[in-house]
Design an enzyme around this catalytic site. Structure first.
Site, PDB file in Angstrom:
ATOM      1  N   ASP A 343      87.433  -6.864  26.396  1.00 25.27           N
ATOM      2  CA  ASP A 343      86.463  -5.813  26.098  1.00 25.27           C
ATOM      3  C   ASP A 343      86.807  -5.235  24.720  1.00 25.27           C
ATOM      4  O   ASP A 343      87.740  -5.699  24.075  1.00 25.27           O
ATOM      5  CB  ASP A 343      86.516  -4.711  27.169  1.00 25.27           C
ATOM      6  CG  ASP A 343      87.826  -3.917  27.145  1.00 25.27           C
ATOM      7  OD1 ASP A 343      88.745  -4.295  26.397  1.00 25.27           O
ATOM      8  OD2 ASP A 343      87.911  -2.908  27.858  1.00 25.27           O
ATOM      9  N   ASP A 345      87.635  -1.414  23.078  1.00 26.19           N
ATOM     10  CA  ASP A 345      87.901  -0.027  23.460  1.00 26.19           C
ATOM     11  C   ASP A 345      87.812   0.890  22.249  1.00 26.19           C
ATOM     12  O   ASP A 345      88.295   0.547  21.176  1.00 26.19           O
ATOM     13  CB  ASP A 345      89.323   0.081  24.042  1.00 26.19           C
ATOM     14  CG  ASP A 345      89.587  -0.939  25.139  1.00 26.19           C
ATOM     15  OD1 ASP A 345      89.145  -0.694  26.267  1.00 26.19           O
ATOM     16  OD2 ASP A 345      90.204  -1.994  24.851  1.00 26.19           O
ATOM     17  N   ASP A 434      84.431   0.019  26.276  1.00 23.54           N
ATOM     18  CA  ASP A 434      84.909   1.285  26.844  1.00 23.54           C
ATOM     19  C   ASP A 434      84.904   2.346  25.754  1.00 23.54           C
ATOM     20  O   ASP A 434      85.451   2.127  24.673  1.00 23.54           O
ATOM     21  CB  ASP A 434      86.360   1.148  27.351  1.00 23.54           C
ATOM     22  CG  ASP A 434      86.453   0.302  28.610  1.00 23.54           C
ATOM     23  OD1 ASP A 434      85.427   0.123  29.286  1.00 23.54           O
ATOM     24  OD2 ASP A 434      87.564  -0.172  28.909  1.00 23.54           O
TER      25      ASP A 434
HETATM   26  N1  CTP Z   1      93.898   2.470  29.795  1.00 26.96           N
HETATM   27  C1  CTP Z   1      94.066   3.720  30.321  1.00 26.96           C
HETATM   28  N2  CTP Z   1      93.290   4.128  31.368  1.00 26.96           N
HETATM   29  C2  CTP Z   1      92.341   3.296  31.876  1.00 26.96           C
HETATM   30  C3  CTP Z   1      92.156   2.026  31.349  1.00 26.96           C
HETATM   31  C4  CTP Z   1      92.962   1.645  30.301  1.00 26.96           C
HETATM   32  O1  CTP Z   1      94.912   4.465  29.864  1.00 26.96           O
HETATM   33  N3  CTP Z   1      91.595   3.742  32.888  1.00 26.96           N
HETATM   34  C5  CTP Z   1      94.716   2.068  28.658  1.00 26.96           C
HETATM   35  C6  CTP Z   1      95.771   1.051  29.031  1.00 26.96           C
HETATM   36  O2  CTP Z   1      97.028   1.551  28.685  1.00 26.96           O
HETATM   37  C7  CTP Z   1      95.438  -0.165  28.202  1.00 26.96           C
HETATM   38  C8  CTP Z   1      94.421   0.312  27.189  1.00 26.96           C
HETATM   39  O3  CTP Z   1      93.892   1.502  27.687  1.00 26.96           O
HETATM   40  O4  CTP Z   1      96.565  -0.634  27.557  1.00 26.96           O
HETATM   41  C9  CTP Z   1      93.346  -0.714  26.982  1.00 26.96           C
HETATM   42  O5  CTP Z   1      92.914  -1.197  28.234  1.00 26.96           O
HETATM   43  P1  CTP Z   1      92.295  -2.624  28.459  1.00 26.96           P
HETATM   44  O6  CTP Z   1      91.040  -2.743  27.705  1.00 26.96           O
HETATM   45  O7  CTP Z   1      92.210  -2.842  29.927  1.00 26.96           O
HETATM   46  O8  CTP Z   1      93.435  -3.609  27.937  1.00 26.96           O
HETATM   47  P2  CTP Z   1      93.709  -4.253  26.518  1.00 26.96           P
HETATM   48  O9  CTP Z   1      95.137  -4.002  26.249  1.00 26.96           O
HETATM   49  O10 CTP Z   1      92.735  -3.739  25.516  1.00 26.96           O
HETATM   50  O11 CTP Z   1      93.506  -5.785  26.786  1.00 26.96           O
HETATM   51  P3  CTP Z   1      92.180  -6.652  26.541  1.00 26.96           P
HETATM   52  O12 CTP Z   1      92.340  -7.224  25.168  1.00 26.96           O
HETATM   53  O13 CTP Z   1      92.198  -7.704  27.593  1.00 26.96           O
HETATM   54  O14 CTP Z   1      90.996  -5.754  26.658  1.00 26.96           O
HETATM   55 MN    MN Z   2      89.292  -1.448  28.248  1.00 26.11          MN
HETATM   56 MN    MN Z   3      90.664  -3.775  25.853  1.00 18.32          MN
END
Ligand code: CTP
Ligand code: MN
Ligand code: MN
Length: 510
Positions: A343, A345, A434
């Site tokens: 995703d 963020d 997100d």
């Molecule tokens: N996070 C958080 N609370 C949530 C979801 C996520 O604090 N409800 C934080 C986590 O610490 C995570 C970061 O936001 O490391 C990003 O989340 P995510 O998108 O799930 O992971 P990524 O590290 O960005 O991995 P990816 O590249 O697969 O998206």
């Molecule tokens: Mn995320």
């Molecule tokens: Mn992410």
């Protein structure tokens, strides 16, 4: 420097297109005079060379783009000494006895140490006749890497995307995931910690002797490593990869909105394929799962950096339409330098907005996208943030900021203008996005929390609790001894409060 500031460009300013790091690199201070590096592209590749060049420059090393007389050290990968000498001959350059020809492992150790480490025989591609251990000018005179203790906490290790131990970490990632599917928290944690510490090592483990002094490697983990060293594979991993439950859970949880509970139910009902589940009339799906199935192919194919940049423009355009001075920062894996993600963020904050404006922003932004037909899915969660609440004790606690989990329609032409010619084809891709909105004074905590990785965050909180008697979460840092909240304007200040060396975002891939 506040990292939030670095991406704060006015809405009308265009961001220059991403070019190769070699060209786009910003000037860095040279900390190690007398050391001039040249990284050989041959067999290493442009991307890795650009990555290493940028990293070394950020750490204060002088790295030349072109080979010149001023170069003192040539760094090569997968090249023997004679390969490099041959290459030099082709360039019409005679290797002087002063020129060091080194393997990339030396540079990687330097990156980890943050300064030049001593060259030893294993680094040198050509052993000089007069070879003597050759100390490099070193302002801080740090001990050699061998005697530096590796911390059990990921927040005290530098973990870049260079992983020298894939064969082990891939195995432990699978075993951790399997333990998660079986809700075996202890073993999940053990495998995740093992994978994490191995990802931070600047060398490849090639015998069990290399594991001496490395924390987080229990007996079970060591057994598996020994098997991988001897046989090139692990029987436990092979068993998991063939396990019905693992295969089904892996498949089911790949659908947006499907977690462990739903997977368990479908598995018990005897389902093994998504097609059977999709077409079953008796099953009830949540709105999230319906969207998950509808955009499944797009969502399982990872988001590329180019797509993330395009989404970033889309988000900034929409946010700045309502709050022209808001700060919009990409967080998550892309901030850590990852090339792909599941995703994109974003953290949004504004110094000037009133509480009312702040609360309304995500509503306005999503409504705008809805009107434009770009909003494929939206789950907006209102804030439950309270200013004086103590940080959560749980390492995996969810935060209280207002946020939305979205699926956006990204038109190909926003990524690549050549791609939108044919009519029949689908001209867009569904992308998970997100957005988090936080009060301005909490931006450093929110940024640190949303940059990840998950393991890095867990260990930061564990470190704060056990080593500093402090409580840290995405909103605040509380000192239990002094009974005060510690304020911070930047991530650097949070690390300083915790007594930790600053770890850059791209070193948090724990
Ligand atoms: N996070 C958080 N609370 C949530 C979801 C996520 O604090 N409800 C934080 C986590 O610490 C995570 C970061 O936001 O490391 C990003 O989340 P995510 O998108 O799930 O992971 P990524 O590290 O960005 O991995 P990816 O590249 O697969 O998206
Ligand atoms: Mn995320
Ligand atoms: Mn992410």
């Amino acid at each position: 420097m506040d990292p939030l500031q670095t991406v704060h460009l006015g809405p009308r300013k265009k961001r220059p297109r991403q070019t190769s790091a070699l060209v786009a690199s910003t000037p860095h201070d040279i900390r190690f005079q007398g050391l001039v590096l040249f990284i050989l592209e041959k067999k290493m590749g442009t991307t890795r060379r650009a990555f290493l060049t940028e990293l070394a420059r950020k750490k204060g090393f002088r790295v030349e783009n072109e080979l010149s007389d001023s170069v003192t050290h040539i760094v090569a990968e997968n090249n023997s000494g004679s390969d490099v000498l041959e290459w030099l001959q082709l360039q019409n350059i005679k290797a002087s006895s002063q020129l060091e020809l080194l393997d990339v492992s030396w540079l990687i150790e330097c990156m980890r140490a943050g300064n030049p480490v001593q060259m030893t025989g294993k680094h040198q591609l050509v052993m000089r006749q007069d070879y003597l251990p050759n100390p490099i000018p070193d302002p801080q005179k740090t001990p050699s890497l061998a005697v530096q203790k590796i911390s059990q906490y990921a927040c005290q290790r530098r973990t870049t995307l260079i992983n020298n131990n894939h064969i082990f970490t891939d195995a432990f990632d699978i075993l951790a995931e399997n333990s998660e599917f079986r809700e075996n928290e202890c073993s999940c944690l053990a495998f995740m910690r093992a994978a994490s510490v191995l990802k931070s090592l600047p060398f490849t483990i090639s015998s069990m002797r290399d594991t001496e002094g490395i924390p987080c490697l229990g007996d079970k983990v060591k057994c598996i490593m020994e098997e991988i060293i001897e046989d090139g594979e692990s029987s436990d991993v092979n068993a998991v990869l063939n396990d019905e439950r693992y295969k089904s859970f892996k498949l089911f949880t790949s659908v947006f909105g499907v977690g462990l509970k739903t997977s368990e139910r479908w598995f018990r009902m005897g389902f093994r394929t998504l097609n059977k589940i999709r077409s079953d009339k008796s099953l009830k799906f949540t709105r999230m799962q319906k969207a998950g199935f509808l955009y499944y192919e797009d969502l399982v194919s990872c988001v590329t950096r180019a797509e993330a940049e395009a989404v970033s423009m889309l988000v900034k355009e929409a946010v700045w339409a309502f709050l022209p001075n808001a700060l919009v920062t990409i967080t998550g894996g892309f901030r850590r330098g990852k090339k792909i993600g599941h995703d994109v963020d974003f953290l949004i904050t504004s110094q000037e907005a009133t509480e009312e404006e702040e609360q309304q922003l995500l509503h306005k932004v999503t409504k705008l996208w809805e009107k434009k037909g770009l909003l494929l899915y939206c789950d907006l969660v209102e804030s439950t943030f309270e200013k004086f609440k103590l940080p959560s004790r749980k390492v995996d606690a969810l935060d209280h900021f207002q946020k939305c989990f979205l699926i956006l329609k990204l038109h190909h032409q926003r990524v690549d203008s050549d791609k939108c010619s044919q009519q029949e084809e689908k001209t867009w891709k569904a992308i998970r996005v997100d957005l988090v909105m936080c009060p301005y004074e909490r931006r450093a905590f929110a940024l640190l929390g949303w940059t990840g990785s998950r393991q890095f965050e867990r260990d930061l909180r564990r470190y704060a609790t056990h080593e500093r008697k402090m409580m840290l979460d995405n909103h605040a840092l509380y000192d239990k001894t002094k009974r005060i909240f510690l304020e911070a304007e930047s991530e650097e200040e949070i690390f300083a409060h915790l007594g930790l060396d600053y770890i850059e975002p791209w070193e948090r891939n724990a």
